[in-house]
Write a protein that holds these residues in place. Structure first.
Motif, short mmCIF file in Angstrom:
data_model
loop_
_atom_site.label_atom_id
_atom_site.label_comp_id
_atom_site.label_asym_id
_atom_site.label_seq_id
_atom_site.Cartn_x
_atom_site.Cartn_y
_atom_site.Cartn_z
N ASN A 161 0.83 -1.21 0.00
CA ASN A 161 0.00 0.00 0.00
C ASN A 161 0.86 1.26 0.00
OD1 ASN A 161 -2.20 -1.70 0.09
ND2 ASN A 161 -2.47 -1.50 2.31
N GLN A 162 0.20 2.38 -0.13
CA GLN A 162 0.87 3.68 -0.14
C GLN A 162 0.21 4.60 0.86
OE1 GLN A 162 0.43 6.45 -3.60
NE2 GLN A 162 2.65 6.22 -3.78
N GLN A 163 1.01 5.38 1.59
CA GLN A 163 0.48 6.37 2.52
C GLN A 163 0.74 7.76 1.97
OE1 GLN A 163 2.42 5.34 6.23
NE2 GLN A 163 0.68 4.10 6.88
N VAL A 164 -0.29 8.60 1.98
CA VAL A 164 -0.23 9.95 1.43
C VAL A 164 -0.55 10.94 2.54
CG1 VAL A 164 -1.11 11.53 -0.33
CG2 VAL A 164 -0.96 9.08 -0.82
N ALA A 165 0.31 11.95 2.71
CA ALA A 165 0.17 12.89 3.82
C ALA A 165 -0.63 14.13 3.43
CB ALA A 165 1.55 13.31 4.34
N PHE A 166 -1.51 14.54 4.33
CA PHE A 166 -2.27 15.78 4.22
C PHE A 166 -2.11 16.57 5.52
CE2 PHE A 166 -4.04 13.60 0.73
CZ PHE A 166 -4.89 14.41 0.00
#
Length: 233
Positions: A161-166
């Motif tokens: 999976n991939q984690q995307v920061a906001f």
């Protein structure tokens, strides 16, 4: 300084690019371009990192450099607003919706709204507490605070999976009331104070979305609260 020698404030350069700052639906997007010509032949390449897109125009014969400029204007006028709308539609499909963990009475509801940046937080409950009400109290606001999630551009792999920061921001603009350059600047001071509020050495406005290998959003994690909320809809 004469008008002929005045600087073009929306154009900059950086090896090997000519960088044009475009305004698309009240927000800026940088166009990294490279143009050139030899004899009757000319070309321009345009890359728009904000949208992970671009286009190329090739020309021959006629007043090629000027014609290419006009064509690039026409394409950009149609292309950029369409990309902005496509990005908003994609964000609405992928990120908007409800996330919840019933065992902890924690949930968050996200929505994309026309004319507003990022992804809005419509409701946010953590362990039975109304976080938006707390935000309103802490910031001295009345009513529903306009908290918005904006991408930072940071991402990492987490297995398959991939984690995307906001970051969660409350848009703030103000002026000191003066007439000079500094007084008239409208500050989005949330970016300046982005890490000042922490809980357990984690910024309270840091969010991580987890996406699967096909870029489907699986969950959102308000990192300071140490809870992951699976996506429901």
């Amino acid at each position: 300084m004469s008008e002929m020698n005045a600087p073009i404030l929306r154009l900059s350069v950086g090896m090997p690019w000519e960088i044009i700052r475009a305004i698309v639906n009240d927000r800026s997007a940088d166009l990294y371009t490279k143009s050139g010509n030899i004899g009757a032949y000319s070309s321009v390449i345009v890359l728009v990192p904000d949208y992970a897109a671009g286009f190329v125009i090739l020309g021959a014969e006629g007043n090629v450099p000027n014609d290419l400029t006009v064509l690039a204007d026409i394409v950009s006028d149609k292309f950029l607003p369409a990309l902005e709308q496509a990005a908003r539609d994609q964000a609405s499909t992928d990120f908007a919706g409800s996330y919840a963990l019933d065992t902890m009475n924690s949930s968050i509801t996200l929505a994309v709204e026309d004319g507003k940046p990022g992804i809005g937080i419509d409701a946010w409950i953590s362990n039975g507490s109304d976080i938006l009400a707390a935000v309103a109290l802490l910031t001295g606001r009345t009513g529903h605070p306009d908290v918005r999630l904006c991408p930072t551009g940071l991402m990492t792999q987490a297995g398959e999976n991939q984690q995307v920061a906001f970051r969660a921001l409350i848009p703030v603009t103000y002026s000191s009331g003066g007439n000079g350059y500094f007084s008239q600047v409208q500050y989005g001071d949330q970016w300046e104070e982005i890490d000042q509020a922490e809980y357990g050495q984690v910024a309270v406005n840091e969010f991580l979305f987890e996406l699967d290998g096909e870029a489907h959003v699986l969950s959102v994690t308000p990192r300071a609260l140490r809870v992951t909320l699976p996506k429901r809809s």
